[in-house]
Design an enzyme around this catalytic site. Structure first.
Site, PDB file in Angstrom:
ATOM      1  N   ALA A  60       4.736 -12.627  18.885  1.00  0.00           N
ATOM      2  CA  ALA A  60       5.591 -13.760  18.519  1.00  0.00           C
ATOM      3  C   ALA A  60       6.335 -14.240  19.763  1.00  0.00           C
ATOM      4  CB  ALA A  60       6.584 -13.345  17.443  1.00  0.00           C
ATOM      5  N   TYR A 185      10.379 -15.534   8.662  1.00  0.00           N
ATOM      6  CA  TYR A 185      10.897 -16.308   9.797  1.00  0.00           C
ATOM      7  C   TYR A 185      10.911 -17.791   9.416  1.00  0.00           C
ATOM      8  CZ  TYR A 185      10.528 -11.772  11.958  1.00  0.00           C
ATOM      9  OH  TYR A 185      10.675 -10.429  12.222  1.00  0.00           O
ATOM     10  N   ARG A 233      -0.507 -17.950  10.647  1.00  0.00           N
ATOM     11  CA  ARG A 233      -0.238 -16.717   9.894  1.00  0.00           C
ATOM     12  C   ARG A 233       0.696 -17.045   8.742  1.00  0.00           C
ATOM     13  NH1 ARG A 233       1.216 -10.510  11.698  1.00  0.00           N
ATOM     14  NH2 ARG A 233      -0.998 -10.274  11.350  1.00  0.00           N
ATOM     15  N   GLY A 326      -3.330  -3.389  13.719  1.00  0.00           N
ATOM     16  CA  GLY A 326      -1.995  -3.400  14.320  1.00  0.00           C
ATOM     17  C   GLY A 326      -1.566  -2.040  14.841  1.00  0.00           C
TER      18      GLY A 326
HETATM   19  C1  LIG Z   1       5.758  -3.158  16.753  1.00  0.00           C
HETATM   20  C2  LIG Z   1       5.335  -4.283  15.829  1.00  0.00           C
HETATM   21  C3  LIG Z   1       5.622  -5.587  16.180  1.00  0.00           C
HETATM   22  C4  LIG Z   1       5.199  -6.642  15.340  1.00  0.00           C
HETATM   23  N1  LIG Z   1       5.418  -7.939  15.748  1.00  0.00           N
HETATM   24  C5  LIG Z   1       4.878  -8.957  15.038  1.00  0.00           C
HETATM   25  C6  LIG Z   1       4.896 -10.261  15.549  1.00  0.00           C
HETATM   26  O1  LIG Z   1       5.309 -10.523  16.674  1.00  0.00           O
HETATM   27  N2  LIG Z   1       4.386 -11.255  14.754  1.00  0.00           N
HETATM   28  C7  LIG Z   1       3.837 -10.993  13.541  1.00  0.00           C
HETATM   29  O2  LIG Z   1       3.404 -11.926  12.877  1.00  0.00           O
HETATM   30  N3  LIG Z   1       3.769  -9.751  13.058  1.00  0.00           N
HETATM   31  C8  LIG Z   1       4.248  -8.719  13.794  1.00  0.00           C
HETATM   32  N4  LIG Z   1       4.075  -7.438  13.355  1.00  0.00           N
HETATM   33  C9  LIG Z   1       3.234  -7.181  12.157  1.00  0.00           C
HETATM   34  C10 LIG Z   1       1.794  -6.886  12.592  1.00  0.00           C
HETATM   35  O3  LIG Z   1       1.206  -8.027  13.217  1.00  0.00           O
HETATM   36  C11 LIG Z   1       0.914  -6.486  11.381  1.00  0.00           C
HETATM   37  O4  LIG Z   1       0.813  -7.577  10.509  1.00  0.00           O
HETATM   38  C12 LIG Z   1       1.463  -5.287  10.647  1.00  0.00           C
HETATM   39  O5  LIG Z   1       1.814  -4.255  11.546  1.00  0.00           O
HETATM   40  C13 LIG Z   1       0.471  -4.744   9.613  1.00  0.00           C
HETATM   41  O6  LIG Z   1      -0.732  -4.341  10.219  1.00  0.00           O
HETATM   42  P1  LIG Z   1      -1.034  -2.770  10.559  1.00  0.00           P
HETATM   43  O7  LIG Z   1      -0.886  -2.023   9.257  1.00  0.00           O
HETATM   44  O8  LIG Z   1      -2.434  -2.757  11.083  1.00  0.00           O
HETATM   45  O9  LIG Z   1      -0.029  -2.321  11.563  1.00  0.00           O
HETATM   46  C14 LIG Z   1       4.517  -6.372  14.138  1.00  0.00           C
HETATM   47  C15 LIG Z   1       4.257  -5.034  13.787  1.00  0.00           C
HETATM   48  C16 LIG Z   1       4.643  -3.996  14.620  1.00  0.00           C
HETATM   49  C17 LIG Z   1       4.298  -2.581  14.239  1.00  0.00           C
END
Ligand SMILES: Cc1cc2nc3c(=O)[nH]c(=O)nc-3n(C[C@H](O)[C@H](O)[C@H](O)COP(=O)(O)O)c2cc1C
Length: 359
Positions: A60, A185, A233, A326
């Site tokens: 982001a 957001y 998204r 992620g």
């Molecule tokens: C450290 C961290 C930072 C994240 N920052 C963002 C972000 O900048 N923008 C966003 O849309 N989602 C953000 N997320 C959500 C992830 O993009 C993702 O949708 C979420 O972790 C679920 O996927 P996962 O189970 O594979 O981790 C973040 C997640 C984590 C763990």
């Protein structure tokens, strides 16, 4: 229904070809000063590009300083942000991955401490700032600041900031753009009737609540090249009765397709602190499936996709066009290399020559 498409099939979106169906979703590193990317980002993203991911969506990236979640967020509100971003982007590309970026405004969840410092709203005296939102309603919990209700002029200004951010991302060499309209957001705050209580043309009816995103999409579409992927998204549901939900998501996505959006990154939640979310493996995949089937858009599935066979099955069954890995990619930057070996197709994913003898 099984298809011949699998996790390591190439994916072409407009003029961009991904070497496989595996991407990294945007994940804030909270490691910038004044929004500028630095060596942490070069190493973090670079390692994962070398590890075989087809797409890397840079975290982001705030379109104005007030739009940062924390003081450590990435930014793209000035030309000074272009060169450090370009450095990371070029290296991602040199390793065979496609460099993407998510542009964002955090709305009422802005002005927070770094997660490892608690993540609560920061007072202005302690490095915080005044926050803005569609309506003057605090998010709640640790994020208790009451946002200023945006005026129409301020809304227009933020939309212009998104457009300027998209232009700069392009100048930095990004090949894939994602608008952040999820996780509570700013853009999601406009969509959800729980956070948007406006009585002007940006609130109330479905048509009015989607107006902020729709206008922003149209304005960005005019500057983002036709030949490059343009994606959004969404939180496909708030997981709360009376909130934003899948039916509204489907209606919105049908409109977004007509505006030239190529792919929806299907996430959920984040808008309501108390929502009861059935978190578990694949818990958001059905949203990607529904949007893909009903809206004629490509989709990315995300959320607790951790195992190679699980990811492969999502693609083979046609529930999504790609998967985003992620947290598991934070544990294992070589996830795609490992996945190809565990699925018995190492030839699909050769390692970088520097590592060839160990794989
Ligand atoms: C450290 C961290 C930072 C994240 N920052 C963002 C972000 O900048 N923008 C966003 O849309 N989602 C953000 N997320 C959500 C992830 O993009 C993702 O949708 C979420 O972790 C679920 O996927 P996962 O189970 O594979 O981790 C973040 C997640 C984590 C763990």
């Amino acid at each position: 229904m099984e298809t011949n498409t699998h996790l390591f099939s190439k994916l072409t979106v407009k003029s961009v070809e991904l070497r496989n169906r595996i991407g990294i979703p945007p994940m804030c590193q909270y490691s910038c000063q004044d929004g500028l990317l630095n060596d942490w980002h070069l190493g973090h993203y670079g390692l994962r590009a070398a590890g075989g991911f087809g797409l890397i969506i840079i975290e982001a990236t705030a379109v104005c300083p007030e739009g940062r979640i924390t003081p450590g967020d990435a930014g793209i509100w000035s030309d000074a942000h272009i060169e450090p971003l370009a450095r990371t982007v070029l290296f991602i590309e040199s390793q065979g991955a496609v460099p993407g970026i998510q542009i964002a405004h955090a709305g009422r969840k802005a002005s927070a401490a770094l997660p490892w410092k608690g993540g609560a709203h920061l007072d202005n005296a302690n490095g915080g700032w005044n926050i803005v939102a569609p309506s003057p309603i605090a998010f709640g919990g640790d994020l208790g600041k009451v946002p200023h209700e945006l005026t129409i002029e301020e809304i227009t200004r933020i939309q212009a900031d998104f457009v300027a951010g998209a232009r700069r991302a392009l100048q930095a060499g990004c090949k894939w753009l994602e608008i952040h309209s999820a996780h509570g957001y700013l853009s999601h705050e406009f969509l959800s009737p729980l956070s948007n209580k406006r009585t002007d043309r940006y609130g109330g009816s479905f048509e009015n609540r989607i107006r902020f995103l729709l206008e922003t999409t149209q304005a960005i579409r005019a500057v983002w090249p036709e030949h490059l992927p343009f994606t959004i998204r969404l939180s496909c549901t708030d997981w709360v009765d009376g909130g934003w939900d899948l039916e509204q998501t489907v209606a919105l996505c049908r409109i977004l397709r007509l505006e030239g959006v190529d792919l929806i990154d299907c996430s959920t939640g984040g808008g309501v602190a108390t929502a009861n979310i059935p978190v578990g493996p694949n818990f958001q995949v059905s949203f990607a499936d529904r949007v893909r089937r009903d809206c004629g858009l490509l989709t990315a599935a995300v959320g607790l996709i951790t195992e190679p066979a699980q990811a492969d099955q999502i693609i083979r069954s046609g529930q999504a066009d790609m998967v985003l890995i992620g947290r598991e990619s934070l544990r294992d930057p070589n996830w795609p290399l490992r996945a190809a070996r565990s699925l018995g197709c190492p030839e699909q994913m050769p390692p970088p020559p520097q590592y060839a003898r160990v794989w």
